[in-house]
Design a protein around this motif. Structure first.
Motif, short mmCIF file in Angstrom:
data_model
loop_
_atom_site.label_atom_id
_atom_site.label_comp_id
_atom_site.label_asym_id
_atom_site.label_seq_id
_atom_site.Cartn_x
_atom_site.Cartn_y
_atom_site.Cartn_z
N ARG A 78 20.22 -46.84 11.49
CA ARG A 78 19.86 -46.94 12.91
C ARG A 78 21.11 -47.09 13.78
NH1 ARG A 78 15.71 -45.87 16.10
NH2 ARG A 78 15.58 -47.90 17.09
N VAL A 79 22.08 -47.87 13.31
CA VAL A 79 23.34 -48.00 14.05
C VAL A 79 24.04 -46.64 14.14
CG1 VAL A 79 25.66 -49.01 14.01
CG2 VAL A 79 23.65 -50.44 13.49
N LEU A 80 24.08 -45.91 13.02
CA LEU A 80 24.67 -44.57 13.02
C LEU A 80 23.91 -43.65 13.98
CD1 LEU A 80 26.68 -42.52 11.84
CD2 LEU A 80 25.06 -42.12 9.97
N GLN A 81 22.60 -43.76 14.00
CA GLN A 81 21.78 -42.95 14.89
C GLN A 81 22.11 -43.28 16.36
OE1 GLN A 81 17.53 -43.79 14.95
NE2 GLN A 81 17.04 -41.61 14.83
N GLY A 82 22.30 -44.56 16.67
CA GLY A 82 22.66 -44.96 18.02
C GLY A 82 24.03 -44.45 18.43
N LEU A 83 25.00 -44.48 17.50
CA LEU A 83 26.33 -43.96 17.79
C LEU A 83 26.29 -42.47 18.09
CD1 LEU A 83 28.41 -45.81 15.03
CD2 LEU A 83 28.32 -46.35 17.48
N ALA A 84 25.48 -41.74 17.31
CA ALA A 84 25.34 -40.29 17.54
C ALA A 84 24.66 -40.02 18.87
CB ALA A 84 24.56 -39.65 16.39
N ALA A 85 23.64 -40.82 19.20
CA ALA A 85 22.95 -40.66 20.49
C ALA A 85 23.90 -40.90 21.65
CB ALA A 85 21.76 -41.62 20.56
N ALA A 86 24.85 -41.81 21.48
CA ALA A 86 25.82 -42.10 22.53
C ALA A 86 26.77 -40.92 22.76
CB ALA A 86 26.62 -43.35 22.18
N LEU A 87 27.03 -40.13 21.75
CA LEU A 87 27.81 -38.91 21.92
C LEU A 87 26.97 -37.81 22.56
CD1 LEU A 87 29.74 -38.65 18.51
CD2 LEU A 87 30.56 -39.60 20.68
N LEU A 88 25.69 -37.80 22.24
CA LEU A 88 24.79 -36.72 22.66
C LEU A 88 24.28 -36.89 24.09
CD1 LEU A 88 22.84 -34.33 21.96
CD2 LEU A 88 21.30 -36.04 20.97
N PHE A 89 23.78 -38.08 24.40
CA PHE A 89 23.03 -38.27 25.65
C PHE A 89 23.86 -38.05 26.92
CE2 PHE A 89 20.54 -40.75 28.77
CZ PHE A 89 19.31 -40.12 28.60
N PRO A 90 25.12 -38.51 26.99
CA PRO A 90 25.89 -38.26 28.22
C PRO A 90 26.09 -36.79 28.53
CG PRO A 90 26.95 -39.97 26.90
CD PRO A 90 25.88 -39.36 26.05
N GLN A 91 26.09 -35.95 27.50
CA GLN A 91 26.29 -34.52 27.72
C GLN A 91 25.08 -33.90 28.42
OE1 GLN A 91 29.30 -34.53 27.01
NE2 GLN A 91 29.16 -36.25 25.57
N VAL A 92 23.91 -34.53 28.26
CA VAL A 92 22.71 -34.02 28.93
C VAL A 92 22.87 -34.16 30.44
CG1 VAL A 92 20.23 -34.34 29.21
CG2 VAL A 92 21.26 -34.58 26.94
N TYR A 93 23.21 -35.36 30.90
CA TYR A 93 23.40 -35.59 32.33
C TYR A 93 24.56 -34.76 32.89
CZ TYR A 93 20.10 -39.43 32.99
OH TYR A 93 18.96 -40.17 33.11
N ALA A 94 25.70 -34.81 32.17
CA ALA A 94 26.89 -34.14 32.69
C ALA A 94 26.71 -32.62 32.74
CB ALA A 94 28.09 -34.49 31.81
N SER A 95 26.05 -32.04 31.75
CA SER A 95 25.86 -30.59 31.73
C SER A 95 24.94 -30.14 32.87
CB SER A 95 25.29 -30.14 30.38
OG SER A 95 26.22 -30.37 29.34
N ILE A 96 23.90 -30.92 33.14
CA ILE A 96 23.03 -30.59 34.28
C ILE A 96 23.81 -30.69 35.58
CG2 ILE A 96 21.01 -31.33 35.59
CD1 ILE A 96 19.72 -32.17 32.97
N ARG A 97 24.65 -31.72 35.66
CA ARG A 97 25.42 -31.95 36.89
C ARG A 97 26.35 -30.79 37.22
NH1 ARG A 97 29.51 -37.06 37.87
NH2 ARG A 97 30.19 -36.51 39.98
N VAL A 98 27.01 -30.24 36.19
CA VAL A 98 28.01 -29.20 36.47
C VAL A 98 27.42 -27.79 36.47
CG1 VAL A 98 29.87 -30.59 35.52
CG2 VAL A 98 28.71 -28.96 34.04
N ASN A 99 26.26 -27.58 35.89
CA ASN A 99 25.70 -26.23 35.78
C ASN A 99 24.65 -25.91 36.83
OD1 ASN A 99 27.20 -25.27 33.51
ND2 ASN A 99 25.98 -26.61 32.20
N PHE A 100 24.25 -26.93 37.62
CA PHE A 100 23.24 -26.70 38.66
C PHE A 100 23.72 -27.34 39.96
CE2 PHE A 100 20.96 -26.65 34.64
CZ PHE A 100 20.16 -25.51 34.76
N SER A 101 23.28 -26.77 41.07
CA SER A 101 23.64 -27.31 42.37
C SER A 101 22.46 -27.15 43.32
CB SER A 101 24.89 -26.60 42.94
OG SER A 101 24.62 -25.21 43.09
N GLY A 102 22.51 -27.93 44.42
CA GLY A 102 21.49 -27.80 45.45
C GLY A 102 20.09 -28.05 44.95
N GLU A 103 19.17 -27.16 45.34
CA GLU A 103 17.77 -27.30 44.97
C GLU A 103 17.59 -27.17 43.46
OE1 GLU A 103 13.89 -28.16 45.23
OE2 GLU A 103 15.38 -28.29 46.84
#
Length: 484
Positions: free
Chosen positions: A116-141
């Motif tokens: 579970r700790v390993l799973q959490g560490l992997a999620a910490a690498l994965l999850f920020p890329q979701v927000y950041a990728s949406i932020r840089v690949n979409f704009s406006g509406e």
């Protein structure tokens, strides 16, 4: 999360089609990481029985994922800025898939905790890329639509964690029982890694330098804080638990000084401590820690009450709780309009509703005791969900609005980290109250009475945290906008 520096995309296609295809892959990843935050709660009683796990080990199974997730969130965002967000997405998803498989095959409670700790560490690498990728690949509406879909997906993940997770455990597919809640991530993860080619690659124009010493200091301090809180009650608070707590305080102080030295030397710190010198942001950070400390602890205690105490199967227990999640989603969608009109006091009223609902729930369970009828809790559970929905998501937007745009990336990383750390801390503190009350009422069968008493004891912390949040939000509403 990602840093506040100017972001650029290296996507080769000018068409938005690959970005939208990539969005669905990102949403899938967001779903599974949040799903695994919630689903474990409905499976805890089954794990406890099949693995002969102690109450402390159960706490680690829940809090270990959240702590590892929270500690590396900022680092995961920075690595995505540096090495490429799609690349880190694939690495994180690969680690999450492997860790999920290990969780599903765990032969002992100790093995499951490590996985579970390993799973959490992997999620910490994965999850920020979701927000950041949406932020840089979409704009406006398009950006508003994409983030709206993400919010809806994460809300559905919370509901699915209770209902779908409960069904998976109860269905006992292939005789695997609770293991299916982890093994189902394996084909999903493999699919996401292949489909990641649709996510346009992007990275920061000025990649940050990682403060690895800061990561080590804060990780060690948090571990030294949470381990004795989880282990202490079951061992009579031996001397080593107290020394660990002292050492944690020392390391937090060393971390603060190290981060200040990094900033003064012109290096980028893991956390810019000047953020915490801003009074409204500092108060908001305390509020996030308080409110989110009530989330996972509530789910854990409720699952134990419903399944171990009252004998409901996992699917029925998850279904009883589902209305709470529905109330949360509905309130989250309605909150922006009210907050746009009334501002911070509207969030404070949400905290008051949350505290009142918890008070009603505690009173009902306390009065019913061994005669508790789960179906009679549905109305108050909906009210609990509504209170949470009017506080949790709007609170994040409120606090992040207190900082300058140049600090937004770091502030979002700090707040996201506090969400997970608060959840892990809540599990530890409520676990102490729950276990102590359960031992005091360990008067044999039936278990409904002792577990009802333990639930009431644990939820008293949540009630105090929600009430204190209401007071702090009213104080925050009276602060002038220019206050730092």
């Amino acid at each position: 999360m990602s840093s506040g520096s100017r972001l650029t995309t290296t996507a080769t296609s000018t068409s938005l089609m690959p970005a939208w295809l990539g969005l669905y892959v990102l949403l899938l990843a967001g779903f599974v990481t949040i799903f695994d935050l919630f689903v474990v709660n409905v499976a805890i009683p089954s794990m406890q029985t099949s693995l002969d796990a102690s109450f402390a080990q159960i706490g680690y199974i829940v809090a270990g994922y959240e702590l590892a997730f929270g500690v590396l969130l900022i680092t995961g965002g920075r690595l995505g800025d540096l090495l490429g967000r799609r690349r880190l997405f694939v690495v994180g998803m690969a680690g999450f898939t492997v860790a999920s498989g290990l969780c599903g095959l765990a032969p002992t409670a100790g093995f499951l905790i490590a996985a579970r700790v390993l799973q959490g560490l992997a999620a910490a690498l994965l999850f920020p890329q979701v927000y950041a990728s949406i932020r840089v690949n979409f704009s406006g509406e398009d950006s508003r639509r994409a983030f709206g879909l993400l919010g809806m997906t994460l809300g559905l993940a919370a509901i699915a964690g209770q209902v779908l997770g409960g069904w998976l455990v109860h269905a006992n597919l292939f005789g695997l029982g609770w293991r299916t809640i982890f093994l189902v991530n394996v084909p999903v993860g493999l699919f996401a890694m292949v489909a990641a080619k649709f996510i346009p690659e992007s990275r920061a124009s000025q990649p940050p330098v990682l403060d690895w010493r800061g990561v080590g200091l804060v990780s060690s301090a948090l571990a030294l804080l949470l381990v004795p809180l989880i282990e202490g009650p079951g061992h009579g608070w031996p001397a080593w638990t107290l020394w660990c707590l002292v050492a944690a305080m020392v390391l937090f102080a060393v971390f603060y000084r190290h981060e200040e030295r990094q900033r003064r030397a012109g290096h980028q710190p893991l956390v810019d401590m000047r953020l915490l010198a801003q009074r409204r942001f500092a108060l908001g950070a305390v509020l996030v820690l308080l409110i989110y400390s009530t989330s996972s602890s509530f789910f854990l205690c409720f699952a134990l009450l419903m399944q171990t105490g009252l004998g409901l199967d996992p699917f029925m227990a998850g279904s009883i709780f589902a209305p709470c999640s529905v109330g949360f989603v509905v309130a989250s969608l309605a909150a922006p309009r009210l907050i746009a009109r009334w501002g911070t006091p509207a969030i404070a009223m949400g905290a008051l509703v949350y505290a009142s609902a918890l008070g009603l729930l505690i009173a009902h369970v306390s009065l019913a005791d061994a005669e508790l009828m789960p179906v009679r809790l549905i109305a108050v559970l909906i009210l609990v969900g509504i209170g949470q929905g009017f506080v949790m998501t709007p609170l994040l937007n409120l606090v992040l609005g207190f900082v300058e745009e140049t600090q937004a990336g770091m502030a979002s990383g700090v707040i996201s980290t506090l969400q997970q750390i608060g959840a892990a801390l809540g599990v530890a503190v409520v676990g102490i109250l729950f276990a102590t009350a359960l031992d005091a009422r360990a008067d044999g069968l039936p278990l409904a009475g002792p577990y009802a008493a333990a639930f009431v004891a644990g939820m008293l912390y949540n009630l105090v945290a929600a009430a204190l949040s209401f007071i702090l939000l009213m104080l925050l509403a009276r602060m002038p906008s220019f206050t730092r």
